[in-house]
Design a protein around this motif. Structure first.
Motif, PDB file in Angstrom:
ATOM      1  N   LEU A 596     -18.271  -9.718 -24.190  1.00 11.19           N
ATOM      2  CA  LEU A 596     -19.376  -9.400 -23.264  1.00 11.19           C
ATOM      3  C   LEU A 596     -20.073 -10.601 -22.989  1.00 11.19           C
ATOM      4  O   LEU A 596     -20.344 -10.606 -21.302  1.00 11.19           O
ATOM      5  CB  LEU A 596     -20.379  -8.220 -23.712  1.00 11.19           C
ATOM      6  CG  LEU A 596     -19.692  -6.797 -23.870  1.00 11.19           C
ATOM      7  CD1 LEU A 596     -20.692  -6.014 -24.611  1.00 11.19           C
ATOM      8  CD2 LEU A 596     -19.522  -6.320 -22.539  1.00 11.19           C
ATOM      9  N   ALA A 597     -20.407 -11.615 -23.622  1.00 16.69           N
ATOM     10  CA  ALA A 597     -20.858 -12.759 -23.549  1.00 16.69           C
ATOM     11  C   ALA A 597     -20.130 -13.640 -22.176  1.00 16.69           C
ATOM     12  O   ALA A 597     -20.686 -14.298 -21.306  1.00 16.69           O
ATOM     13  CB  ALA A 597     -21.097 -13.848 -24.757  1.00 16.69           C
ATOM     14  N   ALA A 598     -18.799 -13.602 -22.483  1.00 16.68           N
ATOM     15  CA  ALA A 598     -17.938 -14.550 -21.609  1.00 16.68           C
ATOM     16  C   ALA A 598     -18.074 -13.717 -20.178  1.00 16.68           C
ATOM     17  O   ALA A 598     -18.025 -14.322 -19.354  1.00 16.68           O
ATOM     18  CB  ALA A 598     -16.501 -14.303 -21.994  1.00 16.68           C
ATOM     19  N   ARG A 599     -18.051 -12.384 -20.260  1.00 12.56           N
ATOM     20  CA  ARG A 599     -18.140 -11.561 -19.133  1.00 12.56           C
ATOM     21  C   ARG A 599     -19.384 -11.857 -18.281  1.00 12.56           C
ATOM     22  O   ARG A 599     -19.471 -11.981 -17.057  1.00 12.56           O
ATOM     23  CB  ARG A 599     -17.876 -10.132 -19.120  1.00 12.56           C
ATOM     24  CG  ARG A 599     -17.944  -9.263 -17.702  1.00 12.56           C
ATOM     25  CD  ARG A 599     -16.714  -9.673 -17.320  1.00 12.56           C
ATOM     26  NE  ARG A 599     -16.579  -8.941 -15.788  1.00 12.56           N
ATOM     27  CZ  ARG A 599     -17.232  -9.682 -14.849  1.00 12.56           C
ATOM     28  NH1 ARG A 599     -17.579 -11.076 -14.920  1.00 12.56           N
ATOM     29  NH2 ARG A 599     -17.007  -9.019 -13.433  1.00 12.56           N
ATOM     30  N   SER A 600     -20.505 -11.958 -19.125  1.00 13.23           N
ATOM     31  CA  SER A 600     -21.881 -12.410 -18.470  1.00 13.23           C
ATOM     32  C   SER A 600     -21.847 -13.532 -17.743  1.00 13.23           C
ATOM     33  O   SER A 600     -22.302 -13.827 -16.735  1.00 13.23           O
ATOM     34  CB  SER A 600     -22.841 -12.319 -19.699  1.00 13.23           C
ATOM     35  OG  SER A 600     -24.047 -12.775 -18.961  1.00 13.23           O
ATOM     36  N   THR A 601     -21.254 -14.642 -18.256  1.00 17.63           N
ATOM     37  CA  THR A 601     -20.903 -15.852 -17.754  1.00 17.63           C
ATOM     38  C   THR A 601     -20.060 -15.693 -16.478  1.00 17.63           C
ATOM     39  O   THR A 601     -20.603 -16.522 -15.315  1.00 17.63           O
ATOM     40  CB  THR A 601     -20.042 -16.977 -18.613  1.00 17.63           C
ATOM     41  OG1 THR A 601     -20.915 -16.988 -19.956  1.00 17.63           O
ATOM     42  CG2 THR A 601     -20.003 -18.282 -17.994  1.00 17.63           C
ATOM     43  N   ILE A 602     -19.082 -14.939 -16.310  1.00 18.02           N
ATOM     44  CA  ILE A 602     -18.308 -14.976 -14.990  1.00 18.02           C
ATOM     45  C   ILE A 602     -19.122 -14.318 -14.093  1.00 18.02           C
ATOM     46  O   ILE A 602     -19.101 -14.679 -13.035  1.00 18.02           O
ATOM     47  CB  ILE A 602     -16.958 -13.873 -15.357  1.00 18.02           C
ATOM     48  CG1 ILE A 602     -16.284 -14.911 -16.217  1.00 18.02           C
ATOM     49  CG2 ILE A 602     -16.296 -13.828 -14.374  1.00 18.02           C
ATOM     50  CD1 ILE A 602     -14.779 -14.499 -16.534  1.00 18.02           C
ATOM     51  N   LYS A 603     -19.754 -13.358 -14.723  1.00 20.29           N
ATOM     52  CA  LYS A 603     -20.804 -12.484 -13.571  1.00 20.29           C
ATOM     53  C   LYS A 603     -21.856 -13.434 -13.111  1.00 20.29           C
ATOM     54  O   LYS A 603     -22.225 -13.504 -11.981  1.00 20.29           O
ATOM     55  CB  LYS A 603     -21.465 -11.422 -14.450  1.00 20.29           C
ATOM     56  CG  LYS A 603     -22.421 -10.389 -13.450  1.00 20.29           C
ATOM     57  CD  LYS A 603     -23.200  -9.435 -14.251  1.00 20.29           C
ATOM     58  CE  LYS A 603     -23.934  -8.620 -13.373  1.00 20.29           C
ATOM     59  NZ  LYS A 603     -24.754  -7.384 -14.365  1.00 20.29           N
ATOM     60  N   ASP A 604     -22.272 -14.384 -13.807  1.00 21.45           N
ATOM     61  CA  ASP A 604     -23.273 -15.486 -13.061  1.00 21.45           C
ATOM     62  C   ASP A 604     -22.539 -16.180 -12.214  1.00 21.45           C
ATOM     63  O   ASP A 604     -23.205 -16.448 -11.074  1.00 21.45           O
ATOM     64  CB  ASP A 604     -23.823 -16.477 -14.434  1.00 21.45           C
ATOM     65  CG  ASP A 604     -24.909 -15.663 -15.271  1.00 21.45           C
ATOM     66  OD1 ASP A 604     -25.423 -14.769 -14.754  1.00 21.45           O
ATOM     67  OD2 ASP A 604     -25.428 -16.473 -16.206  1.00 21.45           O
ATOM     68  N   LEU A 605     -21.370 -16.583 -12.432  1.00 26.22           N
ATOM     69  CA  LEU A 605     -20.466 -17.271 -11.401  1.00 26.22           C
ATOM     70  C   LEU A 605     -20.235 -16.447 -10.086  1.00 26.22           C
ATOM     71  O   LEU A 605     -20.452 -17.021  -8.999  1.00 26.22           O
ATOM     72  CB  LEU A 605     -19.381 -17.800 -11.936  1.00 26.22           C
ATOM     73  CG  LEU A 605     -19.374 -18.971 -12.903  1.00 26.22           C
ATOM     74  CD1 LEU A 605     -18.066 -18.886 -13.937  1.00 26.22           C
ATOM     75  CD2 LEU A 605     -19.758 -20.317 -12.473  1.00 26.22           C
ATOM     76  N   GLU A 606     -19.971 -15.368 -10.155  1.00 26.43           N
ATOM     77  CA  GLU A 606     -19.511 -14.340  -9.114  1.00 26.43           C
ATOM     78  C   GLU A 606     -20.798 -14.139  -8.258  1.00 26.43           C
ATOM     79  O   GLU A 606     -20.775 -13.779  -7.082  1.00 26.43           O
ATOM     80  CB  GLU A 606     -18.871 -13.174  -9.692  1.00 26.43           C
ATOM     81  CG  GLU A 606     -17.490 -13.346 -10.294  1.00 26.43           C
ATOM     82  CD  GLU A 606     -16.975 -12.119 -10.891  1.00 26.43           C
ATOM     83  OE1 GLU A 606     -15.651 -11.965 -10.940  1.00 26.43           O
ATOM     84  OE2 GLU A 606     -17.618 -11.151 -11.061  1.00 26.43           O
ATOM     85  N   GLU A 607     -22.062 -13.824  -9.032  1.00 25.36           N
ATOM     86  CA  GLU A 607     -23.065 -13.531  -8.282  1.00 25.36           C
ATOM     87  C   GLU A 607     -24.124 -14.587  -7.953  1.00 25.36           C
ATOM     88  O   GLU A 607     -25.126 -14.531  -7.475  1.00 25.36           O
ATOM     89  CB  GLU A 607     -23.950 -12.580  -9.234  1.00 25.36           C
ATOM     90  CG  GLU A 607     -23.127 -11.257  -9.533  1.00 25.36           C
ATOM     91  CD  GLU A 607     -23.782 -10.195 -10.279  1.00 25.36           C
ATOM     92  OE1 GLU A 607     -25.073 -10.643 -10.713  1.00 25.36           O
ATOM     93  OE2 GLU A 607     -23.370  -8.939 -10.731  1.00 25.36           O
ATOM     94  N   ASN A 608     -23.473 -15.823  -7.986  1.00 30.60           N
ATOM     95  CA  ASN A 608     -24.453 -17.017  -7.625  1.00 30.60           C
ATOM     96  C   ASN A 608     -25.558 -17.367  -8.259  1.00 30.60           C
ATOM     97  O   ASN A 608     -26.567 -17.686  -7.517  1.00 30.60           O
ATOM     98  CB  ASN A 608     -24.406 -16.800  -6.050  1.00 30.60           C
ATOM     99  CG  ASN A 608     -23.464 -16.549  -5.154  1.00 30.60           C
ATOM    100  OD1 ASN A 608     -22.450 -17.287  -5.544  1.00 30.60           O
ATOM    101  ND2 ASN A 608     -23.722 -15.966  -4.075  1.00 30.60           N
ATOM    102  N   ARG A 609     -25.320 -17.171  -9.576  1.00 29.39           N
ATOM    103  CA  ARG A 609     -26.730 -17.383 -10.464  1.00 29.39           C
ATOM    104  C   ARG A 609     -26.304 -18.277 -11.453  1.00 29.39           C
ATOM    105  O   ARG A 609     -27.271 -18.368 -12.526  1.00 29.39           O
ATOM    106  CB  ARG A 609     -27.153 -16.117 -11.120  1.00 29.39           C
ATOM    107  CG  ARG A 609     -27.816 -14.992 -10.052  1.00 29.39           C
ATOM    108  CD  ARG A 609     -28.179 -13.595 -10.381  1.00 29.39           C
ATOM    109  NE  ARG A 609     -28.450 -12.558  -9.769  1.00 29.39           N
ATOM    110  CZ  ARG A 609     -28.870 -11.374 -10.102  1.00 29.39           C
ATOM    111  NH1 ARG A 609     -28.804 -11.212 -11.467  1.00 29.39           N
ATOM    112  NH2 ARG A 609     -29.143 -10.516  -9.327  1.00 29.39           N
TER     113      ARG A 609
END
Length: 740
Positions: A596-609
């Motif tokens: 989930l931590a890795a997915r949160s990092t990818i989400k940051d990248l996808e959501e421009n944050r």
């Protein structure tokens, strides 16, 4: 999740003899499905096994799509062949490389298995089972993790998308029952361990969920009205604490429990399976830690719930167990779809919802405006949001009464751009945007991305209207805007008032902004990274989640470590919470938090944050977001939109013969009209042994024309099919040409 039913051949698009085709080509039975889930506080780890059997006389390629829970992170993919004699583990590769590996394996007569996200179809996945020999079975095991959240009633909701188990027209059929399974035991197994042996995956549907919570469980009920059995530790079938009544809320008063689906496993579930889990103290902040099995380093998950008194600064007990916050200053903008597709009962439902919303706004401290949109958009108060008073209320009600869906097509992006280009009406006053639409747009992802870029200034709540609503747009906008979505279906009109008031209550919760994280002096040098990198606003009663990656193992951590979260409130007061990091009592087994931590990092990248974006969500110079997403996905072995799981079964004797392809129609797995209708089809590939080429068409919509394989093999088409070339086939041929 596709939890039952059949993968079946279908007539090609435009085939003049569909019934003759269906009668001639048998279905591929999904014999059994077993689901095991482990819920740890607000995270869920689900392992799903599907047992397929090729009952035909030729090798098959089965391609099917299925939904998973929103936000699911797939972290394991395995294929077990021939009763567990051969087991192949999937690995994550960049998507094009995975596709090449898959193609090469089939062309060489080996087995290949691939799992990928479906492009532009949120929460939809495609699995390809390549070159399954005749009369053989394969068990596909998929493991995924997902965050769970509290609903407005302060219960944790866990769900499995099972209602799409059967293709249209087969929803009342039982599972295929092979002759040697006639005497299978249909009673639920008490073991939660997962074996790869097909004999352990009985025909039908078997669901079991284990709970491991930080605080006592108050009750567990089936939110989907399925019969369940709740078992208290120790786990055995003779436990006297079993409860078998979903209409009651059995008192648990412990931190662990096991829940089983209690019905004939051969029968499909016609609605998604769901659990509502109530805790004695759902707002307890905590830290859970896991040691990453791949690197032996630690990952911490920080869960904090804002103190509502501190957020508002003037809250007090309202005498009913809830809290009253005095005057809540807010700006409300209502964006209403008045395109032609909203005519009729849809507009009637919009009028009903809007009248209740407008009449229920707080009398003090509220500013509002209404924007109607279609091909163009019209704003009620051109000068901007106005104070909520009787005069402006009367103007708004008159406008609502005269809504008639006469604004042409559906262009939602243009009014969104106008709304977000204007700053909030008053500094420090949160802005809420309510969108009411059926979502019939052509630029779904562009709209969602635009909302996501402005989530720090505006929270978005959505109402999806009608049976043909684009649920992915409606839910995607709400998720991107840190809000919530409600779907108003024709059979649910009696619940409109409840949905409206729930949404309004959510929107009026006070919020924390400018969230920051700080680490104690001893902890700071050990922090490798954390996510979210830029934390969005957190609303009262919501859960704040932070993942921290540490360069340490449990034995080398120094004492007295702390993580502090700070924020500001709308009225200028400060919020602060400090949590101790104590690995001796916080470390749990498994790797779900790491994934989930890795997915949160990818989400940051996808959501421009992310750390690769500036404060205005713009990509920094010389940054390659796609490459970074691929790197995080591959290094942590989790699925992303740019990667795929691939597993190859090397065979001593390559499989020869004509490889038949079976694909479940996309219309069969999606109840939200998210796909084009009526394109199921059947194709052929020539397996041909080593060096043999692939013939026939890829199992994709409107794709009728075959192509030769790498070492030979001709393309084939169904005699009744219109020849049409799909982009993936062109891309594949281009890759072959580039190699040559």
């Amino acid at each position: 999740m596709c939890l039952g039913g059949y993968i079946r051949g279908s007539p090609c698009y435009g085939c003049p003899h569909p019934e003759r085709y269906r009668n001639r080509h048998p279905m591929i039975p999904l014999i059994g499905v077993r689901t095991r889930a482990r819920v740890i506080d607000y995270t869920s780890e689900v392992t799903l096994q599907q047992r397929y059997r090729n009952i035909e006389e030729d090798p098959l390629e089965a391609i099917y799509m299925f939904p998973l829970m929103e936000g699911a992170t797939v972290c394991s993919f395995q294929a077990s062949i021939d009763d567990g004699k051969v087991i192949v583990e999937g690995v994550v590769k960049e998507k094009e490389k995975a596709q090449d590996t898959y193609d090469d394996a089939i062309a060489s007569g080996h087995g290949a298995y691939m799992l990928e996200e479906v492009k532009d179809k949120p929460n939809m996945f495609q699995a390809s089972i390549g070159n399954l020999p005749p009369q053989k079975e394969v068990i596909i095991t998929i493991r995924y993790v997902v965050e769970l959240f509290l609903d407005i009633n302060k219960t944790i909701l866990f769900s499995l998308p099972t209602s799409r188990a059967f293709p249209d027209g087969h929803r009342n059929e039982k599972f295929y029952l092979p002759p040697d399974d006639n005497k299978s035991n249909t009673s639920s197994s008490s073991s939660s361990s997962l074996s790869s042996s097909s004999s352990t995956i009985r025909y039908g549907l078997d669901v079991e969920v284990e709970l491991d919570m930080s605080v006592d469980i108050a009750s567990i009920v089936s939110s989907s009205n399925h019969n369940i059995v709740v078992i208290s530790p120790p786990y055995n079938n003779n436990n006297n604490n079993n409860n078998n009544n979903q209409d009651q809320s059995p008192a648990i008063k412990q931190r662990q429990a096991r829940i089983k689906l209690d019905q004939d496993p051969r029968l499909p579930l016609l609605v998604d399976f769901g659990l509502a889990i109530s805790l004695t103290d759902p707002h307890t902040s905590s830290i859970r830690i896991q040691q990453d099995p791949r690197s032996s380093q630690l990952v911490a998950m920080v869960s904090a719930f804002p103190n509502q008194h501190q957020i508002q600064g003037q809250g007090h007990d309202d005498g009913g167990g809830g809290e009253s916050f005095g005057i809540v200053h807010t700006e409300m903008i209502f964006l209403i779809d008045q395109s032609g597709s909203m005519a009729g009962h849809k507009t009637e439902n919009v009028r009903r919802a809007m009248q209740l919303l407008i009449r229920s706004l707080p009398a003090e401290g509220t500013y509002f405006n209404i924007v109607e949109f279609g091909s163009r958009h019209v704003t009620l108060f051109n000068s901007g949001s106005v104070e909520y008073n009787q005069e402006n209320l009367d103007i708004a009600l008159a406008k609502i009464a005269n809504m008639n869906a006469e604004l042409g097509g559906t262009n939602i992006l243009s009014p969104l751009q106008d709304i977000f280009s204007m700053p909030p009406h008053r500094k420090g006053v949160p802005r809420q945007l309510f969108i009411l639409t059926d979502g019939q747009v052509d630029n779904r992802q562009e709209c969602i991305s635009y909302v996501r870029m402005h989530a720090s200034s505006t929270r978005v709540f959505t109402f999806g209207i009608g049976a043909d609503v684009d649920a992915n747009l409606v839910k995607g906008l709400a998720k991107a805007g840190e809000g919530h979505a409600e779907l108003i279906q024709p059979h649910m009109t009696e619940n409109i008032d409840i949905m409206v008031m729930n949404q309004l209550e959510r929107s009026l919760q006070p919020a924390l902004v400018n969230l920051q994280v700080a680490f104690s002096d001893a902890l700071r040098p050990l922090v490798r990274s954390f996510s979210p990198f830029r934390m969005p606003p957190v609303w009262a009663g919501a859960r704040l989640v932070l993942y921290v990656n540490l360069n340490s193992n449990p034995e080398s951590l120094p004492p007295n470590l702390e993580i502090t979260l700070t924020a500001n409130t709308a009225n200028g007061t400060d919020y602060k919470i400090t949590l101790p990091l104590a690995p001796s009592s916080q470390v749990i087994s498994g790797d779900s938090i790491c994934k989930l931590a890795a997915r949160s990092t990818i989400k940051d990248l996808e959501e421009n944050r992310s750390h690769m974006h500036d404060d205005h969500a713009q990509e920094l110079p010389n940054m390659d977001i796609k490459t970074e997403i691929i790197n995080v996905s591959v290094s942590n072995q989790i699925l992303s939109k740019h990667t795929a799981f691939i597993a190859v079964e090397k065979r001593d004797t390559p499989t020869d013969g004509t490889l038949k392809i079976r694909q479940i129609s996309e219309e069969d797995v999606d109840d939200e009209n998210d796909y084009d209708r009526g394109f199921g089809r059947r194709k052929y590939r020539s397996s041909g042994g080593r060096g043999g080429g692939r013939g026939g068409a890829a199992a994709l919509p409107m794709m009728m024309m075959g192509r030769g394989g790498r070492g030979g093999g001709g393309g084939g088409i169904h005699p009744h099919c219109i020849e049409r070339q799909h982009p993936r086939e062109r891309e594949g041929r281009d890759r072959d040409r580039d190699r040559d």
